[in-house]
Design a protein around this motif. Structure first.
Motif, PDB file in Angstrom:
ATOM      1  N   UNK A  76       1.085  -1.066  -0.241  1.00  0.00           N
ATOM      2  CA  UNK A  76      -0.016  -0.149   0.053  1.00  0.00           C
ATOM      3  C   UNK A  76       0.703   1.422   0.537  1.00  0.00           C
ATOM      4  N   UNK A  77       1.760   1.391   0.614  1.00  0.00           N
ATOM      5  CA  UNK A  77       2.818   2.650   1.273  1.00  0.00           C
ATOM      6  C   UNK A  77       3.783   2.635  -0.006  1.00  0.00           C
ATOM      7  N   UNK A  78       3.953   1.407  -0.747  1.00  0.00           N
ATOM      8  CA  UNK A  78       4.650   1.654  -2.539  1.00  0.00           C
ATOM      9  C   UNK A  78       3.472   1.980  -3.050  1.00  0.00           C
ATOM     10  N   UNK A  79       2.602   1.703  -3.374  1.00  0.00           N
ATOM     11  CA  UNK A  79       1.610   1.891  -4.393  1.00  0.00           C
ATOM     12  C   UNK A  79       1.374   3.133  -4.263  1.00  0.00           C
ATOM     13  N   UNK A  80       1.053   3.979  -3.009  1.00  0.00           N
ATOM     14  CA  UNK A  80       0.498   5.092  -2.909  1.00  0.00           C
ATOM     15  C   UNK A  80       1.731   6.313  -2.753  1.00  0.00           C
ATOM     16  N   UNK A  81       3.367   6.231  -2.841  1.00  0.00           N
ATOM     17  CA  UNK A  81       4.367   7.019  -2.134  1.00  0.00           C
ATOM     18  C   UNK A  81       4.661   7.621  -4.051  1.00  0.00           C
ATOM     19  N   UNK A  82       4.329   7.090  -4.615  1.00  0.00           N
ATOM     20  CA  UNK A  82       5.269   7.582  -6.115  1.00  0.00           C
ATOM     21  C   UNK A  82       6.263   8.266  -6.598  1.00  0.00           C
ATOM     22  N   UNK A  83       7.455   7.530  -5.055  1.00  0.00           N
ATOM     23  CA  UNK A  83       8.784   7.629  -5.597  1.00  0.00           C
ATOM     24  C   UNK A  83       9.492   7.242  -6.397  1.00  0.00           C
ATOM     25  N   UNK A  84      10.601   7.295  -7.148  1.00  0.00           N
ATOM     26  CA  UNK A  84      10.793   7.085  -7.905  1.00  0.00           C
ATOM     27  C   UNK A  84      11.667   5.062  -7.381  1.00  0.00           C
ATOM     28  N   UNK A  85      11.219   3.969  -8.525  1.00  0.00           N
ATOM     29  CA  UNK A  85      11.775   3.088  -8.718  1.00  0.00           C
ATOM     30  C   UNK A  85      10.424   2.117  -7.797  1.00  0.00           C
TER      31      UNK A  85
END
Length: 347
Positions: free
Chosen positions: A238-247
């Protein structure tokens, strides 16, 4: 001051030893008394178990700190140790323990009487079973209180802000959790001073689109890839999906390869696709579109991922999800036509 059942148990044991186990009338009435008491006990325990499961399903995942059960000979000046656990999980754990210990006790006492002819156990348990039951926090809350409610602190638990410097905190495995910072807002680390996995997750989220996800990825493994934050139910995906950070796209694929499940939902009923849609993470949405029908899942308010994307004007994510909808509908239509053709040929 809490009632000490030892004042009852000792006289009961002494009296039970004087019973004539050879007298058939004595044995008969002990059996009747024991059976009647245990029927009532089983009914109460069964009711408590059902109520506890319902209460746990409605409870939040708020973290509480539960003290150990009182010990008669414990040192009153010793540092008090609290176990860190979510309220719902503790309710379920206690209800299962109550059910298991009750059934085990009945089987043990009955077995000893049946195979060894022991009647002392029947006498003792006829009196002590109800007293033991009333010591249980769940039973006490249901019978003597207002039900299993978190606000009543039925386990005599503390919240994070209630902990003092003299309180020791351990996790459910018994590992000491060292607290640092000021009272009421202490950061929790493990016994080596290292951040907990939950802290790494939340710190990564706090950094937003500028986050370096490498430290988080280094902590994720097969055992914790579906870990959920206690108070919110957030997962690494969830956190990775909402983060929008590179990679993050590649990171999501790697976590899924470890066994990460993007279909898990948080306290709001959001899965990983909801997170990507709400926060406008196109990269995440493109990866997640191949992971089943996540886009069709509705949250607790009955909203799908594309509804959030439209409401937040995340048009690039809307486009990805609309293409996915069209593709799925086209595939379903083609499958229907193929089945009809096959059925026609069979005729």
């Amino acid at each position: 001051m809490a009632f000490n059942k030892m004042f009852v148990m000792v006289p009961v044991m002494l009296a039970a030893r004087k019973l004539d186990s050879e007298d058939p009338d004595v044995v008969y009435w002990l059996r009747v008394a024991y059976a009647c008491v245990q029927v009532v006990v089983i009914a109460i325990v069964g009711f408590t178990y059902i109520q506890a499961q319902g209460a746990a399903s409605k409870a939040s995942n708020k973290t509480i700190y539960v003290p150990p059960p009182p010990q008669p000979l414990a040192d009153p000046n010793a540092k008090k140790r609290y176990t860190e656990v979510s309220f719902g999980a503790h309710v379920i754990s206690q209800s299962r323990s109550l059910l298991g210990s009750t059934l085990f006790g009945i089987c043990l006492t009955t077995g000893l009487h049946w195979y060894k002819g022991m009647v002392m156990g029947l006498a003792i348990q006829s009196i002590m079973a109800p007293l033991n039951l009333l010591e249980n926090a769940l039973v006490k809350a249901l019978i003597l209180g207002k039900g299993i409610r978190q606000e009543d602190k039925i386990f005599e638990e503390k919240e994070a802000g209630d902990l003092t410097e003299d309180d020791e905190v351990v996790d459910e495995g018994g590992n000491v959790v060292v607290r640092s910072g000021t009272a009421g807002g202490k950061a929790l680390t493990d016994s080596k001073g290292k951040k907990t996995f939950e802290d790494v997750l939340l710190d990564t989220w706090d950094e937003g689109t500028k986050a370096d996800i490498a430290p988080l990825l280094a902590e994720i493994n097969k055992k914790n890839c579906n870990y959920q934050v206690k108070e919110s139910g957030w997962t690494p995906l969830m956190i990775l999906s909402g983060l929008g950070a590179k990679g993050t796209g590649k990171a999501i694929q790697d976590v899924i390869a470890l066994g990460g499940n993007p279909a898990i939902v948080d306290m709001e009923g959001w899965n990983a696709m909801h997170w990507a849609a709400f926060h406008g993470s196109v990269e995440a949405a493109k990866v997640l579109r191949d992971e089943g029908k996540l886009y069709q899942v509705k949250d607790k308010e009955g909203k799908t991922a594309i509804e959030f994307a439209r409401a937040e004007k995340n048009n690039d994510v809307v486009k990805v999800l609309e293409e996915l909808e069209v593709s799925t509908e086209s595939k379903t239509s083609d499958e229907g036509i193929r089945k009809r053709k096959e059925a026609k040929k069979m005729k």
